[in-house]
Write a protein that holds these residues in place. Structure first.
Motif, short mmCIF file in Angstrom:
data_model
loop_
_atom_site.label_atom_id
_atom_site.label_comp_id
_atom_site.label_asym_id
_atom_site.label_seq_id
_atom_site.Cartn_x
_atom_site.Cartn_y
_atom_site.Cartn_z
N MET A 188 0.93 -0.91 -0.12
CA MET A 188 -0.01 -0.44 -0.33
C MET A 188 0.75 0.87 -0.07
N HIS A 189 0.38 2.43 -0.47
CA HIS A 189 1.59 2.79 -0.69
C HIS A 189 0.33 4.87 -0.64
N VAL A 190 0.88 5.67 -0.68
CA VAL A 190 0.28 7.25 -0.34
C VAL A 190 0.72 8.11 -1.31
N GLU A 191 -0.90 8.45 -2.28
CA GLU A 191 0.17 9.35 -3.50
C GLU A 191 -0.52 10.75 -2.67
N PHE A 192 0.08 12.02 -3.07
CA PHE A 192 -0.28 13.47 -2.52
C PHE A 192 -0.09 14.33 -3.95
N SER A 193 -0.97 15.67 -4.11
CA SER A 193 -1.56 15.83 -5.13
C SER A 193 -1.57 17.40 -4.06
N ASN A 194 -1.47 18.55 -5.03
CA ASN A 194 -1.60 19.82 -4.31
C ASN A 194 -2.68 20.30 -5.73
N SER A 195 -3.06 19.29 -6.58
CA SER A 195 -4.60 19.64 -7.43
C SER A 195 -5.73 18.76 -6.94
N ILE A 196 -6.58 18.54 -7.09
CA ILE A 196 -7.87 17.97 -6.86
C ILE A 196 -7.80 18.11 -8.52
N ARG A 197 -7.82 18.40 -9.32
CA ARG A 197 -7.93 18.27 -10.90
C ARG A 197 -6.76 17.11 -11.33
N GLU A 198 -5.76 16.97 -10.59
CA GLU A 198 -5.05 16.23 -10.95
C GLU A 198 -5.05 14.77 -10.28
N ILE A 199 -6.52 13.99 -9.70
CA ILE A 199 -7.16 13.11 -9.55
C ILE A 199 -7.83 12.74 -10.09
N ASP A 200 -8.46 11.48 -10.79
CA ASP A 200 -9.33 11.04 -11.06
C ASP A 200 -10.64 10.93 -10.12
N SER A 201 -12.03 11.51 -11.09
CA SER A 201 -13.02 11.71 -10.18
C SER A 201 -13.49 10.28 -9.63
N ALA A 202 -13.35 9.27 -10.92
CA ALA A 202 -13.81 8.40 -10.68
C ALA A 202 -13.50 7.42 -9.21
N ASP A 203 -12.35 7.77 -8.86
CA ASP A 203 -11.23 7.28 -7.95
C ASP A 203 -11.64 7.18 -6.75
N TRP A 204 -11.25 8.95 -6.92
CA TRP A 204 -11.80 9.62 -5.94
C TRP A 204 -13.64 8.79 -4.72
N ASP A 205 -14.48 9.31 -6.44
CA ASP A 205 -15.11 9.91 -5.40
C ASP A 205 -16.01 8.02 -5.38
N SER A 206 -15.69 6.66 -5.71
CA SER A 206 -16.06 5.07 -5.07
C SER A 206 -15.71 4.91 -3.90
N VAL A 207 -14.15 5.71 -3.15
CA VAL A 207 -13.83 5.62 -2.27
C VAL A 207 -15.15 6.50 -0.88
N VAL A 208 -15.47 7.49 -2.28
CA VAL A 208 -16.05 8.06 -0.66
C VAL A 208 -17.17 7.78 -1.35
N ARG A 209 -18.26 6.99 -1.81
CA ARG A 209 -19.62 6.37 -1.99
C ARG A 209 -19.22 5.17 -0.63
N GLN A 210 -18.25 3.75 -1.23
CA GLN A 210 -18.50 2.99 -0.52
C GLN A 210 -17.51 3.22 1.37
N ALA A 211 -17.49 4.28 1.65
CA ALA A 211 -16.97 4.67 3.05
C ALA A 211 -18.21 5.55 3.03
N GLY A 212 -19.45 5.88 2.42
CA GLY A 212 -20.16 6.68 3.51
C GLY A 212 -20.36 7.75 4.05
N ALA A 213 -19.56 8.62 3.42
CA ALA A 213 -18.88 10.00 3.38
C ALA A 213 -19.78 10.92 3.21
N PRO A 214 -20.26 11.81 3.27
CA PRO A 214 -20.83 12.95 3.13
C PRO A 214 -20.75 13.80 1.83
N VAL A 215 -21.61 14.71 1.12
CA VAL A 215 -21.51 15.26 0.01
C VAL A 215 -20.44 16.20 0.07
#
Length: 328
Positions: free
Chosen positions: A1-28
Motif C-alpha cells: 500500500m502507498h499514499v499519493e499526494f497532490s496539490n490539485s484535485i484536478r490531478e486525481i481521477d474523479s471516479a477513483d476519488w468518488d468510488s472511495v467516498v461512496r463506499q465509505a458513506g462519506a457526506p457530500v
C-alpha cells in the motif's frame, strides 16, 4: 500500500476519488465535485491544498483532502478551544464549510494517512495539524482516540430521521406542530410562494446577498464571500437544491441545500425578517426543506450547526463535534 499526494484535485481521477467516498458513506462535502469547486472558488483563505489517495495494488482505498489555513475560524469556535493555535498555520482536514469530518477509508489505513499528513504539514511549514468537526463516537473519532490523539468539544450539529411529512409532524410537540401549520397558513395569506429550484435556475446573486446579510448577524463577515460564493454553488451542479421563499416577488428567505446518498443537508441559508404579515420566512423555508428531503427519498435531515433552540424544538437531535489538533 502507498499514499499519493497532490496539490490539485484536478490531478486525481474523479471516479477513483468518488468510488472511495461512496463506499465509505462519506457526506457530500467529500465528493470530487465539492472539493474541486472549493479549490476553484475557496470560501475561506486557503494557503495551500493537499489531497491524499491511498492505493492497495493500484486500487484506491482511502482519500483525504486537507487545507493549509492560518485563519481557519470564520465562526470563531476553533480558536476558542485551541487558543494556543491562534495565528499559526495549520494543515486541517477540510474547511469550516464541512460540518461532518470523515476520512473515507478503513481504519487500518488511517495511520498511513496521518503520517503523510504530518510530513506534508512539516514541508508546508504548518505548526499544527488535525481535524475539525469530528462526530464524537464515530469511526474517525474512535480511530483518532486509538492513535492517542485527544479531542476537545467544538460545537454540535443537528439531525433527524425522516419518513413522511405527517410522521415528522407527529413526532413534534403539540406547540411546535401547531406553529408550523399556523405559519404555513399565515405565509400563504401574506402572498408567500415557496419554490425548489435546480442551481442553474436559482437567483444566486440575490441569494448570496441575503446569506451574507444573515451570516453577519451571527458570524464573522466573509462566510459567504460575494461572487466567490455564487461561483462555488453554481459549480456544484446537481449536488445542490435551492429553495427560494418570496413574498410578492421579493426574496425573503433562501436555502442552499446539498444531497448525498441518504442525507439532505440544509447547508446554508439567508432570511430577511423585515416582512409584512405575521409569519416567519425561516419557518416557511424549514418546512419546505423537510418536504423536499422527503420528496427526494432521503432518510436523514442534516440541520447543520447553530440555532439550537429552534432545531431542538423541531425534532432535531445534537451530534457532538470535536476538534483534534496536534503540533507537528
Amino acid at each position: 500500500m502507498h499514499v499519493e499526494f497532490s496539490n490539485s484535485i484536478r490531478e486525481i481521477d474523479s471516479a477513483d476519488w468518488d468510488s472511495v467516498v461512496r463506499q465509505a458513506g462519506a457526506p457530500v462535502f467529500y465528493r470530487h465535485a465539492f472539493v474541486s469547486a472549493y479549490e476553484q472558488s475557496p470560501l475561506t483563505t486557503v494557503d495551500a491544498f493537499a489531497y491524499f489517495v491511498a492505493r492497495d495494488g493500484g486500487t484506491p482505498v482511502a482519500v483525504m483532502p486537507a487545507y493549509l489555513q492560518t485563519a481557519a475560524n470564520p465562526l470563531r469556535l476553533l480558536h476558542e478551544v485551541y487558543p494556543e493555535a491562534v495565528g499559526e498555520p495549520a494543515l486541517l482536514s477540510h474547511t469550516w464549510h464541512c460540518y461532518d469530518a470523515h476520512v473515507p477509508a478503513t481504519t487500518q489505513v488511517l495511520p498511513r494517512l496521518l503520517d503523510s499528513m504530518i510530513r506534508t504539514a512539516s514541508i508546508l511549514g504548518a505548526r499544527w495539524c488535525g481535524f475539525m468537526n469530528v462526530q464524537r463516537g464515530g469511526t474517525l473519532s474512535q480511530a483518532l482516540r486509538a492513535a492517542g490523539l485527544p479531542a476537545r468539544h467544538l460545537t454540535d450539529r443537528w439531525a433527524t430521521g425522516l419518513t413522511t411529512y405527517e410522521q415528522y409532524l407527529a413526532g413534534l410537540s403539540l406547540r411546535a406542530r401547531a406553529n408550523l401549520r399556523r405559519n404555513e397558513r399565515r405565509s400563504a395569506e401574506a402572498g408567500v410562494t415557496v419554490e425548489a429550484l435546480p442551481v442553474d435556475h436559482a437567483s444566486l446573486d440575490e441569494i448570496t446577498l441575503l446569506c451574507a446579510k444573515t451570516a453577519s448577524r451571527f458570524e464573522d463577515n466573509g462566510y459567504h464571500p460575494g461572487t466567490t460564493f455564487a461561483r462555488f454553488v453554481a459549480a456544484l451542479g446537481d449536488l445542490v437544491h435551492v429553495i427560494e421563499v418570496r413574498q410578492r416577488g421579493r426574496l425573503v428567505a433562501a436555502g442552499v441545500c446539498l444531497t448525498d446518498a441518504t442525507r439532505f443537508h440544509t447547508w446554508t441559508c439567508g432570511v430577511d425578517y423585515g416582512v409584512e404579515g405575521n409569519y416567519s420566512p425561516y419557518g416557511a423555508l424549514f418546512a419546505e426543506s423537510v418536504r423536499l428531503a422527503i420528496r427526494l427519498g432521503l432518510s436523514t435531515l442534516e440541520g447543520g450547526r447553530g440555532n439550537a433552540p429552534f432545531k431542538r424544538r423541531h425534532g432535531l437531535s445534537p451530534r457532538h463535534l470535536d476538534a483534534v489538533l496536534f503540533r507537528t
